[in-house]
Design a protein around this motif. Sequence first.
Motif, PDB file in Angstrom:
ATOM      1  N   ASN A   1       0.814  -1.219   0.000  1.00  0.00           N
ATOM      2  CA  ASN A   1       0.000   0.000   0.000  1.00  0.00           C
ATOM      3  C   ASN A   1       0.848   1.272   0.000  1.00  0.00           C
ATOM      4  O   ASN A   1       0.327   2.347  -0.287  1.00  0.00           O
TER       5      ASN A   1
ATOM      6  N   ALA B   1      -2.928  -7.318   0.946  1.00  0.00           N
ATOM      7  CA  ALA B   1      -4.002  -7.763   0.045  1.00  0.00           C
ATOM      8  C   ALA B   1      -3.862  -7.239  -1.374  1.00  0.00           C
ATOM      9  O   ALA B   1      -4.815  -6.787  -1.992  1.00  0.00           O
ATOM     10  N   TRP B   2      -2.658  -7.331  -1.895  1.00  0.00           N
ATOM     11  CA  TRP B   2      -2.436  -6.991  -3.295  1.00  0.00           C
ATOM     12  C   TRP B   2      -2.494  -8.207  -4.208  1.00  0.00           C
ATOM     13  O   TRP B   2      -2.464  -8.077  -5.435  1.00  0.00           O
TER      14      TRP B   2
ATOM     15  N   ASP C   1      -8.083 -10.989   2.883  1.00  0.00           N
ATOM     16  CA  ASP C   1      -9.269 -10.893   2.029  1.00  0.00           C
ATOM     17  C   ASP C   1      -9.803  -9.465   1.912  1.00  0.00           C
ATOM     18  O   ASP C   1     -10.954  -9.253   1.549  1.00  0.00           O
ATOM     19  N   THR C   2      -8.960  -8.508   2.184  1.00  0.00           N
ATOM     20  CA  THR C   2      -9.366  -7.105   2.191  1.00  0.00           C
ATOM     21  C   THR C   2     -10.115  -6.702   0.922  1.00  0.00           C
ATOM     22  O   THR C   2     -11.015  -5.873   0.947  1.00  0.00           O
ATOM     23  N   ARG C   3      -9.742  -7.270  -0.202  1.00  0.00           N
ATOM     24  CA  ARG C   3     -10.355  -6.906  -1.470  1.00  0.00           C
ATOM     25  C   ARG C   3     -11.109  -8.082  -2.102  1.00  0.00           C
ATOM     26  O   ARG C   3     -11.403  -8.084  -3.294  1.00  0.00           O
ATOM     27  N   GLY C   4     -11.416  -9.084  -1.264  1.00  0.00           N
ATOM     28  CA  GLY C   4     -12.271 -10.175  -1.743  1.00  0.00           C
ATOM     29  C   GLY C   4     -11.565 -11.238  -2.568  1.00  0.00           C
ATOM     30  O   GLY C   4     -12.220 -12.070  -3.198  1.00  0.00           O
TER      31      GLY C   4
ATOM     32  N   ALA D   1      -8.014  -0.174   4.252  1.00  0.00           N
ATOM     33  CA  ALA D   1      -9.382   0.335   4.304  1.00  0.00           C
ATOM     34  C   ALA D   1     -10.283  -0.880   4.518  1.00  0.00           C
ATOM     35  O   ALA D   1     -10.040  -1.949   3.969  1.00  0.00           O
ATOM     36  N   GLY D   2     -11.296  -0.699   5.334  1.00  0.00           N
ATOM     37  CA  GLY D   2     -12.277  -1.770   5.498  1.00  0.00           C
ATOM     38  C   GLY D   2     -11.725  -2.960   6.258  1.00  0.00           C
ATOM     39  O   GLY D   2     -10.683  -2.897   6.894  1.00  0.00           O
ATOM     40  N   ALA D   3     -12.473  -4.036   6.205  1.00  0.00           N
ATOM     41  CA  ALA D   3     -12.089  -5.259   6.895  1.00  0.00           C
ATOM     42  C   ALA D   3     -10.830  -5.811   6.253  1.00  0.00           C
ATOM     43  O   ALA D   3     -10.724  -5.888   5.040  1.00  0.00           O
ATOM     44  N   ALA D   4      -9.879  -6.192   7.067  1.00  0.00           N
ATOM     45  CA  ALA D   4      -8.565  -6.557   6.540  1.00  0.00           C
ATOM     46  C   ALA D   4      -8.193  -7.974   6.876  1.00  0.00           C
ATOM     47  O   ALA D   4      -7.045  -8.355   6.795  1.00  0.00           O
ATOM     48  N   GLY D   5      -9.170  -8.778   7.235  1.00  0.00           N
ATOM     49  CA  GLY D   5      -8.902 -10.096   7.803  1.00  0.00           C
ATOM     50  C   GLY D   5      -8.184 -11.050   6.874  1.00  0.00           C
ATOM     51  O   GLY D   5      -8.130 -10.871   5.656  1.00  0.00           O
TER      52      GLY D   5
ATOM     53  N   MET E   1     -16.384 -16.237  -5.723  1.00  0.00           N
ATOM     54  CA  MET E   1     -15.265 -15.735  -6.522  1.00  0.00           C
ATOM     55  C   MET E   1     -14.448 -16.884  -7.108  1.00  0.00           C
ATOM     56  O   MET E   1     -14.021 -16.828  -8.260  1.00  0.00           O
TER      57      MET E   1
ATOM     58  N   ASP F   1     -16.360  -6.639  -6.726  1.00  0.00           N
ATOM     59  CA  ASP F   1     -15.259  -7.562  -6.437  1.00  0.00           C
ATOM     60  C   ASP F   1     -14.881  -8.350  -7.695  1.00  0.00           C
ATOM     61  O   ASP F   1     -13.697  -8.524  -8.007  1.00  0.00           O
TER      62      ASP F   1
ATOM     63  N   LEU G   1     -13.097  -6.099 -10.109  1.00  0.00           N
ATOM     64  CA  LEU G   1     -11.725  -5.849  -9.663  1.00  0.00           C
ATOM     65  C   LEU G   1     -10.821  -7.039 -10.000  1.00  0.00           C
ATOM     66  O   LEU G   1      -9.702  -6.865 -10.504  1.00  0.00           O
TER      67      LEU G   1
ATOM     68  N   ARG H   1     -16.379  -6.857  -0.602  1.00  0.00           N
ATOM     69  CA  ARG H   1     -15.186  -6.415   0.107  1.00  0.00           C
ATOM     70  C   ARG H   1     -14.546  -5.185  -0.514  1.00  0.00           C
ATOM     71  O   ARG H   1     -14.048  -4.314   0.172  1.00  0.00           O
ATOM     72  N   ALA H   2     -14.505  -5.135  -1.846  1.00  0.00           N
ATOM     73  CA  ALA H   2     -13.697  -4.113  -2.514  1.00  0.00           C
ATOM     74  C   ALA H   2     -14.233  -2.707  -2.269  1.00  0.00           C
ATOM     75  O   ALA H   2     -13.475  -1.742  -2.292  1.00  0.00           O
TER      76      ALA H   2
ATOM     77  N   GLN I   1     -14.988  -1.350   0.377  1.00  0.00           N
ATOM     78  CA  GLN I   1     -14.202  -0.770   1.472  1.00  0.00           C
ATOM     79  C   GLN I   1     -12.699  -0.998   1.266  1.00  0.00           C
ATOM     80  O   GLN I   1     -11.903  -0.105   1.463  1.00  0.00           O
ATOM     81  N   GLY I   2     -12.334  -2.216   0.912  1.00  0.00           N
ATOM     82  CA  GLY I   2     -10.914  -2.558   0.776  1.00  0.00           C
ATOM     83  C   GLY I   2     -10.244  -1.785  -0.330  1.00  0.00           C
ATOM     84  O   GLY I   2      -9.068  -1.458  -0.251  1.00  0.00           O
TER      85      GLY I   2
ATOM     86  N   LEU J   1      -6.324  -0.445  -5.556  1.00  0.00           N
ATOM     87  CA  LEU J   1      -4.941  -0.263  -5.195  1.00  0.00           C
ATOM     88  C   LEU J   1      -4.502   1.110  -5.667  1.00  0.00           C
ATOM     89  O   LEU J   1      -4.513   1.402  -6.844  1.00  0.00           O
TER      90      LEU J   1
ATOM     91  N   VAL K   1      -1.561   4.210  -4.614  1.00  0.00           N
ATOM     92  CA  VAL K   1      -0.394   4.468  -3.761  1.00  0.00           C
ATOM     93  C   VAL K   1      -0.140   5.958  -3.696  1.00  0.00           C
ATOM     94  O   VAL K   1      -0.316   6.647  -4.687  1.00  0.00           O
TER      95      VAL K   1
END
Lengths: 312, 312
Positions: free
Chosen positions: A153, A191-192, A220-223, A256-260, B226, B266, B269, B303-304, B306-307, B310, B312
């Motif tokens: 990030n 989560a990239w 799974d921050t971005r699904g 941002a958001g849930a970062a689990g 997904m 999602d 993305l 998720r996306a 909020q997550g 990308l 920078v």
Amino acid sequence: MSQLPARIEIREEGPREGFQFERGPIATADKLRLIQALAGTGLKRIQTVSFVDPRRVPGMADAEMVCQGLRDVDGVAFGALWLNAKGFLRALVAPHLTIDGSVSVSASEVFGKRNQNRDREEDLAAAAALMALYAEHRVPFARATIMAAFGCNFQGEVPVAAVIDRIAAVLALAGGVGLAPPVISLADTMAWATPRRISAVVGAVRDKWPDLELSLHLHDTRGMAMVNAWEGMRLGVARFDAAIAGLGGCPFGKHAGAAGNICTEDLALLCAESGIETGLDLEALMACGRLAEEVVGHPLPGRAKQGGLLAV
Amino acid sequence: MSQLPARIEIREEGPREGFQFERGPIATADKLRLIQALAGTGLKRIQTVSFVDPRRVPGMADAEMVCQGLRDVDGVAFGALWLNAKGFLRALVAPHLTIDGSVSVSASEVFGKRNQNRDREEDLAAAAALMALYAEHRVPFARATIMAAFGCNFQGEVPVAAVIDRIAAVLALAGGVGLAPPVISLADTMAWATPRRISAVVGAVRDKWPDLELSLHLHDTRGMAMVNAWEGMRLGVARFDAAIAGLGGCPFGKHAGAAGNICTEDLALLCAESGIETGLDLEALMACGRLAEEVVGHPLPGRAKQGGLLAV
């Protein structure tokens, strides 16, 4: 799908990841309740605490108390994370832990500075200091984590060459003190990862070191966690970190958001229905997922704990 | 990954799926606000309402009012769902809709009874009656949905042969009234799909009808949407239904937990980062995801939104 492994090993990171990341204070007794429930699901390795600076990570201030409260379970190793000698020495004297040596280095220098305030050289020097301690204390050197292995990030794209460079440096340091190559954990700290990035990094590491054991640590921050895990399994990766109910996140990752993390029970369900053994009791895992929500006091992102097993 | 399509088409099902499934009443103006926002994201097809019995699906009682409130947008087709002649005739006279003929038959007879109170023969007879109407009204026959194509909460496993049988029956009926084969939408109505089931069903349909156009309609109830979409894309499927923020669910599916569709943003993305064109504006989609949460008044599973992208 010819490379799908017959069996994978899921290492539970939920307590360590979750209790470092959750905002509210969680009672030590509640942490223990979740950890012991997880120890009854077939998980063989559960990361319980981090021995880190409680001023930076207040949720881990009770790490010693958690360890004191653990009850041993046959076949289950309770593990911990530390990032420097001080943390390692705290872990060494804590009861009930299985002490496996690990180091973490960042493939992104910018993230390394944010997370540990170490530049590239300092990052490696800290890893070298830990390895020397492992050699001295005859602790097996089990795992090296390459953080930000799929992107960052702060820095943006992380070249595959940077990941290769960090692994090479760790392996050279390990060899220098007579330690065998550890499992290399490729961590998607921020989560990239996408299937394409998983394929590029895993492929490049395999090309250079065909015999290294690889593990994936996915968020799974971005699904994308499940699709990334699936891509890893298609490439034959057979070790995954996961967190019950999708707990977790790095406090220094600017999420941002849930970062689990990838959700343990969702991953286990995917495996069960894909003919991949995990050795896990799905019903017990689903119950743990719901318990995790009770313990943190809010809904958590995993799906299968509600969506459930297929039962007719 | 050689079969990954260069481009996929995402058909937005969020308004139709979401407003049928949400418990709370949603103001017509709020529905319209979300639909018009979606119409600014590059989506070419947005399913807006169902013309169904308002006693069974109260959230669709304002279907005509929603249509009356639509504002045309260049290049965007607003669609609707109906399941019988009465619904079709309501749709025909509603303003601003693109009327494409569709039928839905269930690969699980038990689900067919629960959803529409039709057995296998009644299910086909209803489809035949609709096709006759399409021929009569010169409406293109665009899509046949095979519901419960990957499994059923009531029946359990659904044999691949049952899916093949339903497709064959629909194609025979269509041919009988001079209609060309439609797109076949394989619907995972109750979230039983796994990559293995996707591969088995898509493979069997392809083997029998290499030229049929396939679409996947996936639900994320168990966290598999997904990975199932990815498996579909690996097999070359290039059409997907999706719902903004992961809205949706069948009211008659006996779901536990959140039952939403695969999340539009999602999926978009994943495609964007995998080199698969969608023609969608990701930032605008993320904003729609957040608007969907505002409109339904609670968090939604995507998720996306909020997550995030990308950056920078």
